[in-house]
Write a protein that holds these residues in place. Structure first.
Motif, mmCIF file in Angstrom:
data_model
loop_
_atom_site.group_PDB
_atom_site.id
_atom_site.type_symbol
_atom_site.label_atom_id
_atom_site.label_comp_id
_atom_site.label_asym_id
_atom_site.label_seq_id
_atom_site.Cartn_x
_atom_site.Cartn_y
_atom_site.Cartn_z
ATOM 1 N N PRO A 157 8.959 30.666 75.597
ATOM 2 C CA PRO A 157 8.624 30.133 76.927
ATOM 3 C C PRO A 157 8.991 31.060 78.076
ATOM 4 C CG PRO A 157 9.684 28.458 75.581
ATOM 5 C CD PRO A 157 9.851 29.759 74.857
ATOM 6 N N SER B 50 3.989 26.438 80.013
ATOM 7 C CA SER B 50 4.852 25.369 79.514
ATOM 8 C C SER B 50 4.759 24.161 80.421
ATOM 9 C CB SER B 50 6.317 25.836 79.470
ATOM 10 O OG SER B 50 6.501 26.913 78.589
ATOM 11 N N GLY C 72 12.758 23.498 78.562
ATOM 12 C CA GLY C 72 13.053 23.039 77.219
ATOM 13 C C GLY C 72 13.807 24.052 76.389
ATOM 14 N N ARG D 17 8.182 21.664 77.092
ATOM 15 C CA ARG D 17 7.786 22.319 75.844
ATOM 16 C C ARG D 17 6.821 23.463 76.144
ATOM 17 N NH1 ARG D 17 4.686 18.148 77.074
ATOM 18 N NH2 ARG D 17 2.458 18.123 76.513
ATOM 19 N N LEU D 18 6.696 24.354 75.190
ATOM 20 C CA LEU D 18 5.744 25.456 75.285
ATOM 21 C C LEU D 18 4.338 24.950 74.985
ATOM 22 C CD1 LEU D 18 5.323 28.600 75.518
ATOM 23 C CD2 LEU D 18 5.573 28.662 73.029
#
Length: 333
Positions: free
Chosen positions: A37, A44, A63, A115-116
Protein backbone atom coordinates in the motif's frame (compact mmCIF):
# COMPACT_ATOMS: atom_id res chain seq x y z
CA UNK A 1 19.72 8.40 -28.50
CA UNK A 2 20.62 4.85 -27.47
CA UNK A 3 18.35 3.33 -24.82
CA UNK A 4 19.27 0.14 -22.97
CA UNK A 5 17.09 -1.67 -20.44
CA UNK A 6 18.07 -4.40 -17.96
CA UNK A 7 15.87 -6.69 -15.87
CA UNK A 8 17.42 -8.64 -12.97
CA UNK A 9 14.98 -11.12 -11.43
CA UNK A 10 16.90 -12.44 -8.44
CA UNK A 11 14.86 -14.30 -5.77
CA UNK A 12 13.65 -11.78 -3.21
CA UNK A 13 14.25 -8.69 -5.32
CA UNK A 14 13.63 -7.54 -8.89
CA UNK A 15 15.73 -4.71 -10.28
CA UNK A 16 15.20 -2.68 -13.44
CA UNK A 17 17.79 -0.37 -14.96
CA UNK A 18 17.46 2.19 -17.76
CA UNK A 19 20.50 3.63 -19.56
CA UNK A 20 20.46 6.40 -22.14
CA UNK A 21 23.56 7.05 -24.24
CA UNK A 22 25.62 4.88 -21.91
CA UNK A 23 24.62 6.60 -18.65
CA UNK A 24 22.34 5.28 -15.94
CA UNK A 25 19.05 7.14 -15.48
CA UNK A 26 16.85 4.84 -13.40
CA UNK A 27 17.33 2.04 -10.88
CA UNK A 28 14.02 0.43 -9.94
CA UNK A 29 13.76 -2.00 -7.04
CA UNK A 30 10.85 -4.27 -6.13
CA UNK A 31 11.27 -6.48 -3.06
CA UNK A 32 9.04 -9.33 -1.97
CA UNK A 33 8.70 -7.75 1.49
CA UNK A 34 7.68 -4.31 0.20
CA UNK A 35 4.71 -2.69 1.92
CA UNK A 36 2.42 -2.77 -1.11
CA UNK A 37 0.00 0.00 0.00
CA UNK A 38 3.01 2.35 0.26
CA UNK A 39 4.38 1.82 -3.25
CA UNK A 40 4.05 4.54 -5.86
CA UNK A 41 0.74 4.28 -7.70
CA UNK A 42 -0.91 1.91 -5.20
CA UNK A 43 -4.63 2.55 -4.59
CA UNK A 44 -6.23 1.83 -1.23
CA UNK A 45 -9.25 2.48 0.91
CA UNK A 46 -8.12 4.37 3.98
CA UNK A 47 -9.63 5.76 7.15
CA UNK A 48 -8.93 9.33 8.24
CA UNK A 49 -7.04 8.93 11.52
CA UNK A 50 -6.54 12.63 12.27
CA UNK A 51 -7.04 16.03 10.67
CA UNK A 52 -4.25 18.61 10.99
CA UNK A 53 -5.46 22.13 10.05
CA UNK A 54 -1.98 23.57 10.57
CA UNK A 55 -0.63 21.18 7.91
CA UNK A 56 -3.70 21.62 5.68
CA UNK A 57 -4.15 17.89 5.47
CA UNK A 58 -5.09 14.65 7.14
CA UNK A 59 -3.29 11.48 8.18
CA UNK A 60 -4.85 8.35 6.72
CA UNK A 61 -4.70 4.78 8.02
CA UNK A 62 -4.12 2.47 5.04
CA UNK A 63 -4.46 -0.72 7.04
CA UNK A 64 -0.71 -1.07 7.59
CA UNK A 65 1.02 -1.15 10.96
CA UNK A 66 1.88 2.56 11.45
CA UNK A 67 5.21 1.50 12.92
CA UNK A 68 6.25 0.30 9.44
CA UNK A 69 6.27 3.73 7.82
CA UNK A 70 3.58 5.84 9.44
CA UNK A 71 0.14 6.86 8.20
CA UNK A 72 -0.23 8.35 4.75
CA UNK A 73 -0.61 12.12 4.42
CA UNK A 74 -3.49 13.49 2.37
CA UNK A 75 -3.34 17.23 1.52
CA UNK A 76 -6.68 19.00 1.74
CA UNK A 77 -6.78 21.69 -0.92
CA UNK A 78 -9.32 24.43 -1.51
CA UNK A 79 -12.67 23.41 -0.11
CA UNK A 80 -11.56 19.87 0.63
CA UNK A 81 -12.68 18.69 4.05
CA UNK A 82 -12.33 15.50 6.04
CA UNK A 83 -13.36 14.25 9.46
CA UNK A 84 -11.86 11.59 11.65
CA UNK A 85 -13.33 8.22 10.67
CA UNK A 86 -14.12 9.16 7.06
CA UNK A 87 -13.41 6.43 4.51
CA UNK A 88 -11.51 7.62 1.43
CA UNK A 89 -10.06 6.04 -1.70
CA UNK A 90 -6.52 7.31 -2.24
CA UNK A 91 -3.48 6.79 -4.46
CA UNK A 92 0.17 7.00 -3.41
CA UNK A 93 1.92 9.86 -5.24
CA UNK A 94 5.13 9.77 -3.17
CA UNK A 95 6.60 6.78 -1.37
CA UNK A 96 7.71 6.97 2.28
CA UNK A 97 10.93 8.66 3.28
CA UNK A 98 12.78 8.14 6.54
CA UNK A 99 10.82 10.77 8.49
CA UNK A 100 7.60 10.72 6.47
CA UNK A 101 4.90 8.27 5.46
CA UNK A 102 3.58 8.09 1.90
CA UNK A 103 1.94 11.15 0.32
CA UNK A 104 -1.54 10.53 -1.04
CA UNK A 105 -3.94 11.86 -3.66
CA UNK A 106 -7.68 11.73 -3.09
CA UNK A 107 -9.59 9.62 -5.62
CA UNK A 108 -12.99 9.80 -3.93
CA UNK A 109 -15.06 8.37 -1.08
CA UNK A 110 -14.21 4.86 0.10
CA UNK A 111 -16.13 1.97 1.57
CA UNK A 112 -15.22 -0.81 3.96
CA UNK A 113 -12.15 -1.46 6.04
CA UNK A 114 -8.74 0.03 5.14
CA UNK A 115 -7.19 -2.23 2.52
CA UNK A 116 -5.19 -2.34 -0.70
CA UNK A 117 -7.32 -2.09 -3.83
CA UNK A 118 -4.60 -2.32 -6.47
CA UNK A 119 -0.80 -2.33 -6.23
CA UNK A 120 1.36 0.22 -7.98
CA UNK A 121 3.11 -0.69 -11.24
CA UNK A 122 5.93 -3.19 -10.72
CA UNK A 123 9.41 -3.02 -12.20
CA UNK A 124 8.46 -4.68 -15.50
CA UNK A 125 5.49 -2.38 -16.08
CA UNK A 126 7.54 0.70 -15.17
CA UNK A 127 10.35 -0.28 -17.54
CA UNK A 128 7.80 -0.55 -20.34
CA UNK A 129 6.65 3.00 -19.56
CA UNK A 130 10.16 4.47 -19.32
CA UNK A 131 11.51 2.69 -22.42
CA UNK A 132 8.59 1.50 -24.56
CA UNK A 133 9.42 -1.18 -27.07
CA UNK A 134 12.92 -1.88 -25.70
CA UNK A 135 13.49 -5.53 -24.80
CA UNK A 136 15.31 -5.84 -21.46
CA UNK A 137 18.63 -7.67 -21.21
CA UNK A 138 18.62 -10.30 -18.45
CA UNK A 139 21.00 -12.70 -16.70
CA UNK A 140 24.62 -11.75 -16.02
CA UNK A 141 24.39 -8.52 -17.99
CA UNK A 142 21.42 -7.34 -15.95
CA UNK A 143 23.00 -8.22 -12.60
CA UNK A 144 26.15 -6.29 -13.51
CA UNK A 145 24.11 -3.29 -14.69
CA UNK A 146 22.19 -3.24 -11.41
CA UNK A 147 25.44 -3.30 -9.43
CA UNK A 148 26.96 -0.56 -11.56
CA UNK A 149 23.86 1.64 -11.32
CA UNK A 150 23.77 1.27 -7.54
CA UNK A 151 27.47 2.14 -7.32
CA UNK A 152 27.06 5.23 -9.48
CA UNK A 153 24.02 6.34 -7.48
CA UNK A 154 26.26 6.38 -4.40
CA UNK A 155 28.79 8.77 -5.97
CA UNK A 156 28.39 12.46 -5.01
CA UNK A 157 29.89 13.77 -8.23
CA UNK A 158 31.85 13.28 -11.42
CA UNK A 159 34.46 14.99 -13.58
CA UNK A 160 33.74 15.32 -17.32
CA UNK A 161 37.06 15.68 -19.16
CA UNK A 162 35.50 16.76 -22.49
CA UNK A 163 34.28 20.06 -21.04
CA UNK A 164 36.18 20.26 -17.76
CA UNK A 165 32.87 20.15 -15.84
CA UNK A 166 33.35 19.24 -12.18
CA UNK A 167 29.93 18.26 -10.82
CA UNK A 168 28.91 17.61 -7.20
CA UNK A 169 25.38 16.70 -6.09
CA UNK A 170 24.63 16.39 -2.37
CA UNK A 171 21.50 16.14 -0.22
CA UNK A 172 20.88 17.70 3.18
CA UNK A 173 17.73 17.52 5.30
CA UNK A 174 16.51 20.79 3.79
CA UNK A 175 17.50 20.59 0.13
CA UNK A 176 19.63 19.20 -2.67
CA UNK A 177 22.69 21.24 -3.57
CA UNK A 178 24.44 21.11 -6.94
CA UNK A 179 27.86 22.67 -7.48
CA UNK A 180 29.09 23.19 -11.04
CA UNK A 181 32.71 24.16 -11.57
CA UNK A 182 35.35 24.19 -14.30
CA UNK A 183 38.37 22.05 -13.53
CA UNK A 184 41.77 22.53 -15.12
CA UNK A 185 41.60 19.57 -17.51
CA UNK A 186 44.15 19.25 -20.28
CA UNK A 187 42.53 19.73 -23.68
CA UNK A 188 39.29 21.27 -22.36
CA UNK A 189 38.27 24.59 -23.89
CA UNK A 190 38.21 27.83 -21.90
CA UNK A 191 36.34 31.12 -22.10
CA UNK A 192 32.69 32.13 -22.10
CA UNK A 193 31.57 29.52 -24.62
CA UNK A 194 33.26 26.77 -22.61
CA UNK A 195 31.56 28.03 -19.46
CA UNK A 196 28.14 28.06 -21.13
CA UNK A 197 28.68 24.58 -22.55
CA UNK A 198 29.73 23.23 -19.14
CA UNK A 199 26.69 24.85 -17.49
CA UNK A 200 24.36 23.17 -20.00
CA UNK A 201 26.07 19.83 -19.52
CA UNK A 202 26.00 20.32 -15.75
CA UNK A 203 22.24 20.87 -15.78
CA UNK A 204 21.68 17.73 -17.84
CA UNK A 205 23.94 15.56 -15.69
CA UNK A 206 22.62 16.99 -12.41
CA UNK A 207 19.07 16.15 -13.48
CA UNK A 208 20.17 12.62 -14.41
CA UNK A 209 22.03 12.05 -11.12
CA UNK A 210 19.19 13.43 -8.99
CA UNK A 211 16.76 11.16 -10.86
CA UNK A 212 19.02 8.14 -10.40
CA UNK A 213 19.32 8.83 -6.68
CA UNK A 214 15.50 9.35 -6.57
CA UNK A 215 15.65 12.71 -4.81
CA UNK A 216 13.15 15.54 -4.81
CA UNK A 217 12.38 18.78 -2.98
CA UNK A 218 14.18 22.11 -3.22
CA UNK A 219 17.28 22.11 -5.44
CA UNK A 220 19.89 24.90 -5.50
CA UNK A 221 22.32 24.85 -8.44
CA UNK A 222 25.47 26.95 -8.15
CA UNK A 223 26.23 27.67 -11.80
CA UNK A 224 29.63 28.48 -13.25
CA UNK A 225 30.12 32.24 -13.28
CA UNK A 226 27.86 35.19 -12.53
CA UNK A 227 26.04 37.75 -14.68
CA UNK A 228 24.67 34.87 -16.70
CA UNK A 229 22.13 35.19 -19.49
CA UNK A 230 19.11 33.81 -17.65
CA UNK A 231 16.88 32.90 -20.59
CA UNK A 232 19.06 30.20 -22.23
CA UNK A 233 20.09 28.81 -18.84
CA UNK A 234 16.45 28.51 -17.76
CA UNK A 235 15.54 26.91 -21.09
CA UNK A 236 18.34 24.35 -20.63
CA UNK A 237 17.20 23.67 -17.06
CA UNK A 238 13.60 23.10 -18.16
CA UNK A 239 14.77 20.73 -20.88
CA UNK A 240 16.90 18.81 -18.37
CA UNK A 241 14.49 18.58 -15.43
CA UNK A 242 11.18 18.39 -17.29
CA UNK A 243 7.70 19.75 -16.82
CA UNK A 244 7.22 18.53 -13.26
CA UNK A 245 9.83 20.95 -11.90
CA UNK A 246 9.00 24.48 -10.71
CA UNK A 247 11.71 27.06 -11.43
CA UNK A 248 12.79 30.28 -9.81
CA UNK A 249 15.00 32.99 -11.36
CA UNK A 250 18.80 32.90 -11.34
CA UNK A 251 19.98 35.19 -8.54
CA UNK A 252 22.87 37.65 -8.73
CA UNK A 253 25.22 35.04 -7.26
CA UNK A 254 24.62 32.67 -10.18
CA UNK A 255 22.39 30.26 -8.25
CA UNK A 256 19.32 28.69 -9.84
CA UNK A 257 16.63 27.30 -7.57
CA UNK A 258 13.97 24.79 -8.53
CA UNK A 259 11.63 22.34 -6.83
CA UNK A 260 11.13 18.71 -7.81
CA UNK A 261 8.29 16.49 -6.62
CA UNK A 262 9.22 13.51 -4.49
CA UNK A 263 8.15 10.24 -6.08
CA UNK A 264 10.12 7.21 -4.85
CA UNK A 265 11.98 6.40 -1.65
CA UNK A 266 15.60 7.61 -2.03
CA UNK A 267 18.01 4.80 -2.81
CA UNK A 268 20.22 5.48 0.21
CA UNK A 269 17.19 5.05 2.48
CA UNK A 270 16.28 1.76 0.82
CA UNK A 271 19.68 0.23 1.43
CA UNK A 272 20.83 1.80 4.70
CA UNK A 273 19.34 2.31 8.13
CA UNK A 274 19.30 5.55 10.10
CA UNK A 275 22.89 4.83 11.19
CA UNK A 276 24.03 4.82 7.56
CA UNK A 277 24.98 1.13 7.62
CA UNK A 278 23.60 -1.33 5.08
CA UNK A 279 20.64 -3.17 6.58
CA UNK A 280 20.84 -6.90 7.25
CA UNK A 281 18.00 -7.62 4.81
CA UNK A 282 19.94 -5.98 1.99
CA UNK A 283 23.17 -7.67 2.96
CA UNK A 284 21.25 -10.94 2.66
CA UNK A 285 19.97 -9.89 -0.74
CA UNK A 286 23.54 -9.06 -1.77
CA UNK A 287 24.54 -12.63 -0.91
CA UNK A 288 21.70 -14.07 -3.00
CA UNK A 289 22.49 -11.85 -5.99
CA UNK A 290 26.19 -12.65 -5.73
CA UNK A 291 25.46 -16.38 -5.66
CA UNK A 292 23.17 -16.09 -8.67
CA UNK A 293 25.88 -14.22 -10.57
CA UNK A 294 28.39 -16.94 -9.67
CA UNK A 295 26.02 -19.70 -10.79
CA UNK A 296 25.44 -18.01 -14.15
CA UNK A 297 29.16 -17.36 -14.58
CA UNK A 298 30.24 -20.89 -13.68
CA UNK A 299 27.93 -23.53 -15.06
CA UNK A 300 30.40 -26.40 -14.58
CA UNK A 301 31.03 -26.48 -10.83
CA UNK A 302 28.67 -28.87 -9.03
CA UNK A 303 28.36 -26.58 -5.99
CA UNK A 304 29.04 -22.90 -5.25
CA UNK A 305 29.22 -21.79 -1.63
CA UNK A 306 28.93 -18.27 -0.22
CA UNK A 307 30.07 -17.51 3.33
CA UNK A 308 28.25 -14.91 5.44
CA UNK A 309 27.41 -14.08 9.09
CA UNK A 310 24.64 -15.99 10.82
CA UNK A 311 22.15 -13.11 10.90
CA UNK A 312 22.58 -12.58 7.14
CA UNK A 313 22.37 -16.30 6.41
CA UNK A 314 19.09 -16.62 8.32
CA UNK A 315 17.42 -14.19 5.90
CA UNK A 316 19.27 -15.35 2.80
CA UNK A 317 18.73 -19.11 3.19
CA UNK A 318 15.10 -19.32 1.92
CA UNK A 319 16.04 -17.24 -1.12
CA UNK A 320 19.20 -19.22 -1.81
CA UNK A 321 17.10 -22.41 -1.81
CA UNK A 322 15.22 -21.00 -4.80
CA UNK A 323 18.48 -20.81 -6.77
CA UNK A 324 18.69 -24.59 -6.94
CA UNK A 325 20.83 -27.37 -5.45
CA UNK A 326 24.14 -25.94 -6.70
CA UNK A 327 23.87 -22.90 -4.41
CA UNK A 328 24.82 -23.15 -0.75
CA UNK A 329 25.55 -20.99 2.30
CA UNK A 330 28.19 -21.41 4.94
CA UNK A 331 28.17 -19.57 8.28
CA UNK A 332 31.22 -17.46 9.03
CA UNK A 333 32.83 -18.40 12.34
Amino acid sequence: MTVEVFLDETPGEIRGVVMRDGRFEHLLIERQDDVQPHRLGARSVGRVASVEPSLKGAFVDLGVDPGVAGFGFLPLKGEGKAAVGDKVEVEVVAEPRRSKGPALKLIGPGQGAPRLLSPGPGVKATLAILAPGVEPATGLEAIQASWDAEEEAGFPGELFPDTGLDLMVERTRAMVTVDLDLAAVQGAATGMKARDRANRQGLQQAARMIGLKRWGGLVAIDLIGTNLDGAPILAAAKAAFGRQAAFGPINRFGVLQLALPWRRTPLEEIFAGADGRRMVAHRAQDVVRGLRHALLSDTASPRIVERCPADVAALAAPLVARLGPRAALEIEE
